[in-house]
Each structure stands twice: as structure tokens, then as C-alpha cells.
Design an enzyme around this catalytic site. Sequence first.
Site, PDB file in Angstrom:
ATOM      1  N   PHE A 140       0.819  -1.208   0.000  1.00 34.50           N
ATOM      2  CA  PHE A 140       0.000   0.000   0.000  1.00 34.50           C
ATOM      3  C   PHE A 140       0.851   1.254   0.000  1.00 34.50           C
ATOM      4  CE2 PHE A 140      -3.117   3.019   0.933  1.00 34.50           C
ATOM      5  CZ  PHE A 140      -4.269   2.460   0.415  1.00 34.50           C
TER       6      PHE A 140
ATOM      7  N   GLY B  13      -4.162   1.297   7.394  1.00 34.00           N
ATOM      8  CA  GLY B  13      -3.036   2.002   7.991  1.00 34.00           C
ATOM      9  C   GLY B  13      -3.064   3.482   7.645  1.00 34.00           C
ATOM     10  N   ILE B  14      -1.981   4.206   7.994  1.00 37.80           N
ATOM     11  CA  ILE B  14      -1.953   5.646   7.707  1.00 37.80           C
ATOM     12  C   ILE B  14      -1.485   5.858   6.274  1.00 37.80           C
ATOM     13  CG2 ILE B  14      -1.189   7.912   8.507  1.00 37.80           C
ATOM     14  CD1 ILE B  14      -0.650   6.795  11.187  1.00 37.80           C
ATOM     15  N   HIS B  15      -2.426   5.668   5.328  1.00 41.75           N
ATOM     16  CA  HIS B  15      -2.073   5.896   3.925  1.00 41.75           C
ATOM     17  C   HIS B  15      -2.318   7.364   3.596  1.00 41.75           C
ATOM     18  CE1 HIS B  15      -6.356   5.810   2.656  1.00 41.75           C
ATOM     19  NE2 HIS B  15      -6.462   4.997   3.671  1.00 41.75           N
ATOM     20  N   ALA B  16      -2.408   7.672   2.310  1.00 41.26           N
ATOM     21  CA  ALA B  16      -2.409   9.081   1.904  1.00 41.26           C
ATOM     22  C   ALA B  16      -3.495   9.932   2.576  1.00 41.26           C
ATOM     23  CB  ALA B  16      -2.538   9.180   0.389  1.00 41.26           C
TER      24      ALA B  16
END
Lengths: 589, 91
Positions: A140, B13-16
Site C-alpha cells: 500500500f 493504515g496511515i495511507h495518503a
Amino acid sequence: MHKKNGNTDRSKTVILNGTPSSPGIAYGPVFLYDKSEPVISTSVIASKDIREEQAKIQSAIRVVDLELRKVEQFTREDPDEETSAETSEILAFQREILKDPDLLSSINQNIRQDLVTADRAIFSAFRLYLDRLKNSPSSFFKDRIPDLKEIRDRLIQAVQQKKMLQKIPEQSVVVCRELSPGDIILFARKKVKALVSERGGLTSHASIIAKSMGIPFVFGVNKLMSTVSEGDTIIVDGSSGTITVHPDDELLEIARLSISAFEILEQQRQSVSNEPCQTKCGRKITVQANVELETELDRVKLYNAEGIGLLRTEAFFLYGQNENEQTADDPNREQRSFLEKAARTIGEQNITVRLFDVGGDKLPGYAKEEANPFLGWRGIRILLSKPALLYGQLELILKTLSKHPCKTSIMVPMITGLEEVIQVRTMFDRAVKKLEIEPLSVKLGIMIEVPSAALTAGYLAPYVDFFSIGTNDLTQYTLAADRTNRMVHQLYNSMHPAVWQLIKKTVDAGNEHNIPVSVCGEMASSPVAASLLVGLGITRLSMNAASIPDVKQYMRGYKYDYLKTLAEEIVKAGSVKEVDEICKRMNEQ
Amino acid sequence: MIRKKVIVKNPEGIHARPASALVKLASSFNSDFYIYSHGYKINGKSILGVLTLAAECGAELELECSGEDEKIALQRIVELFERNFTDTTDK
């Protein structure tokens, strides 16, 4: 037609297919645009040049931010294109990167300590982050690498732009692996013939821009890069998606014929814009262009706009600059040169410059997150609390444009009431007096985009020389609906009768005090809405230049009296549904 | 200076997008804001810093705020983690 063997030995004709994305046919020599590895300067700078290199960074950040914003705008204005949530998220993320305080200070530090050029400083600053993402175990996060590289390369390009642009021959066809919307704005300036890319990427946005710039564009062409080389002749058909590499003479002749057929169609379209804008019965309407980028100035002439009805200056607002890193010697140089180019484009016609229309987040050192930024500290509210900034911009515009034969108007954004108008008027008059400009030769007007301004327009009119209705904000404030919010955007509709009542109120106040009322929002570029606005008494419209032919063409089909009757019905309507029915009747007529 | 440990609970999770939300919120306070994770210390007001933490679901982070508004800052930031980085509805 003669057939020659001249170009056949090494170069057999090859036909490739891709997705047609912006119509038109063109041919020319290939310019290979290799984005995979930007070429970074290895030279060392002298310590006296540190500030100059750092100033390049500021200006590159501003250019790239403007381009990204432009892409968002083009996307919204294109009715065919469904904005995918994912791409707008990428755009928002990329714009956030441009504001990253650590990134900026690390770039500036690279320049200062290692005495490297701006492009190398950017490259090194990003390397750290890219390495960390590469080592991330999750796919990701690895997936964000292209977004990061894209923004890095855009910044580097913006720094190197002059050098880069010199390398692209005019009249060539740009071939590349991938094309970003920013690239297209860049190539448009170089008057390239057509664009072809092997992959997709952010292409939905890229194609909107290619279309509005009138450049044929095909993407998703398999094996493109392995088939063509620099200098090859190539035909691009942006309507069918066919790419012809090494065409023989016969194919070239067919392409030429198709190009002239296409040009005739385009000329017909443009000839509409050569004629004055008027209704069937001959009521004349002034049609002007909205301009934000330098590249848009070409289109002002092309589509025969009668001046610029909205020149945006936000791009020149001191962009999130750290106060201790004030680098440029003359912070106004770019704004002045933009104003001058605009003035040279329009000759003796009118140019309406809008004062900085930004939110508080663009101010240096301003870090307060507002719960409702659109109801917060923005537009004239900021300018009035920073009188030096406001007066400075007024003086800059008046002084720069007074050297040109154009008619100068200045427009104030986000006015809510009389006190603000009087304050700006006083300052404007002071600047005019100081610069010894003939007071009647320059005009001061206000944007009507807040309902309170529309409702009290009769009280504001004596202090201003014109009104310009910003229908986008007026709609969002009247209906309390943010159109970028997917949960409520269906409520955002400029055809709501409440919006029309406010426009009517403004037009009436303008008539009573004998000042012109124009519309510069997106409504002006919709042929139906623009015609109905004329029915309501609007005499000036300002829009994207490319929309001018369609608006003119449509308006010629209706008599003013008929439009007036319909507009009055809309003002009295009780719902959007009723308005829709009125518009339907109009189209069936 | 105050600190608190949090666990990333949203599946991606801490994505964009969460990173943007976190940086925007943190930047609205005057206090400095740092995140500690696996021996790294990053500036919580830097989107690239936050993103390159590559904090996945289940990751444990230590948040640190220091400055005049550190209490409210830390509280708001912890709340953001707790509601999985969704928009505020503090109407």
C-alpha cells in the site's frame, strides 16, 4: 498522387492503437519525452547565488500548485467526466506535499550547505522519503511511490522549465511513457502538434486539459516506446485513437486531407466567435474570458473574447513562505510580468483583475485550522486585515496597467457588506490619486458571491463601478452545500430559484444605479444558463474562452423577449424541478 | 511536553488520506508534534514524514506534543486516531 520508395527501407509503416482522448488529427516528427530519469545538474553554485536558487524553489512550488489546482478546476468543469474519488484524493495528497515544512527546509538546507542547484536539492530531499517507502513491507505504501516521484519531477521540471522548453522543437509530436496534466500545460506553451502516451495514470485529467487546449491526444498505446524513435514521422488521430508510424506518402496525403477537413470544422466553430454575441433579435452581449494561466492568454485571442472579465492573481500570493526565507529580491516581479502579458494580449479592451482571493492557510506562519474555511478568514477579509498587502496590490495593478492602452478594472472578492466596500474604495481612490491616474479611467467593482451582498446590492452600488456575480460561491453559500462534498453535492445547483432571485436582485440594483452587472462564474459558460441570464438583464458574461463559440451559437437562436419571459418564470419558480421543466421547454422550442 | 501511545486501527493504515487528515489537524495547533515509531522520530506536521512511517493497521506509535496548546492538541489527535481518521462531525 505519386508513390515513392524514399521512406520505406528501414521504416515500414506500423499502425498502433490506443484510447482516443482529445480529438483532432496531426502529424510531425517525434519528440521523445523521457520522464524516467530527470537529468539533474551537477554543477556547484557560488555562495552568493544561494538565495537565487532558493527563490527558484518557491516559484516552482507555486507553479506546480497552480497546475494541480487548475487540473481540479478543469475536472470539475468538464460535464462528461465523473471525477473519480481516487484521483481527487491523489491531487489533494500531492498538493499537501507542496506544503510540507520538512521537505521545504530540507531542500533549502541542501542548497545552503552543499551549494547544489535547485533541481539537485529537490532530487536529494525526495530520495530519503522514496527510500523509506521502497523498504516498506506493505504494498500500500509502495503504491504511493509514483505519486511522490511525479510531484518531485514536476518540481524539477518547473525549476528547469526554460532549459526543457528549449529542447522541444515546435510542431513536433510528443511521445512518452506517461503524461501528467502539468506536462500538457507545459507542452501547450511550446505549440506541439499532438501527444501520445503508452500508459494511463492520471490521464482522465490530462485529457480534459488536452481537449481544452485543443491538442490531439491518444493514450494507452501498447508497445509505443519500443516502436518509435526520435525524429520518426508519426500521424496521430485523436478521434479514432490510431497512431501511424512511418506513414507512406499515400497515408500522409490522407492525413493532410483529414486535417484540412477538421480545420474547416474548427474554423466554422471559431467563425462563430468572430461574430458578435447577440440574441436572435440583435441584443448585444459582451463576452469576455476568464484567465488564470499564461497559456490561457492565447485562447483569449483565438476565441475573440472582448477582453478579460476575470484575471485571477492567487498564483502570486506569497506562497506559504517562511518569513525568514524571503528570497526573491522583487516579490512582485512575476505578478507584474503576468499583468503585462495580459495587457498586451487584449490591446485596448477591458481587463478586470481580481484581488487575491485566498484562504488564510496561504499566509506565512498562519497555522490555524478553521472549522469552516469557506465561512472563515478569506478574500477581502484577509486583505482588509493586512492593509499594506491590499494597498500594495492595488498600486501594483494600477501602476502596471496604466502603462498600457487597456481599460483597467479591479474587482474585490468575498464582499459581505457596505463597510468593506467603503474601506476598499477609500484605499483605491488613494492609490489612484497618488499615481496621478485619471480617476474616471479606472474602475473598481465587487464580486457578488455572498447572499448578503446580493440582498444589499442597492446600498453597495453607489460606491462601485460594476458588479460581477460569482455564481459558484453564490450557489454554495445560498444553498449551504459544498460541491466537493460527495454527500451533499447533489444539492449544489446553480439553477435553484433562490440563486436566481439573488441574481435578479443584483441586476435590479445595478440598473437602478446605472452600473453594469456581469457574471463570471461557471453558469456563464453553460449555453442554456448564459442565455437565461441575458433574459434576466445581464449584459456581460465572462467564461472559459473555449466555451465562447457554443454560448454565442446557442444564444443566437433566441429572442430576448422570450428569454426574458423564461427568466422571470425561473425567478418565480418554487423548486429546481420547476426550473428544469422551464429549461426543457426552452430546448424544445 | 506530553506523550501518549496509540494503535493504528483502520485496516489500511496511515495511507495518503489519513496522513493528510493528521497533518492538517496537527498543523492547526501551535504545539510541536512528533511521532515515535521503531526508533524513528518524525515531524507530525510533515506529510512525507507521516506517510513514510508506513504505519500499518496494528502499528503502535507514540505521540508527543509540546507547546502552549499541547493538551488540547494531543487530545484532538488521539481522537482522530480513535475514529480511524474519518472527518469530524463536531457540529
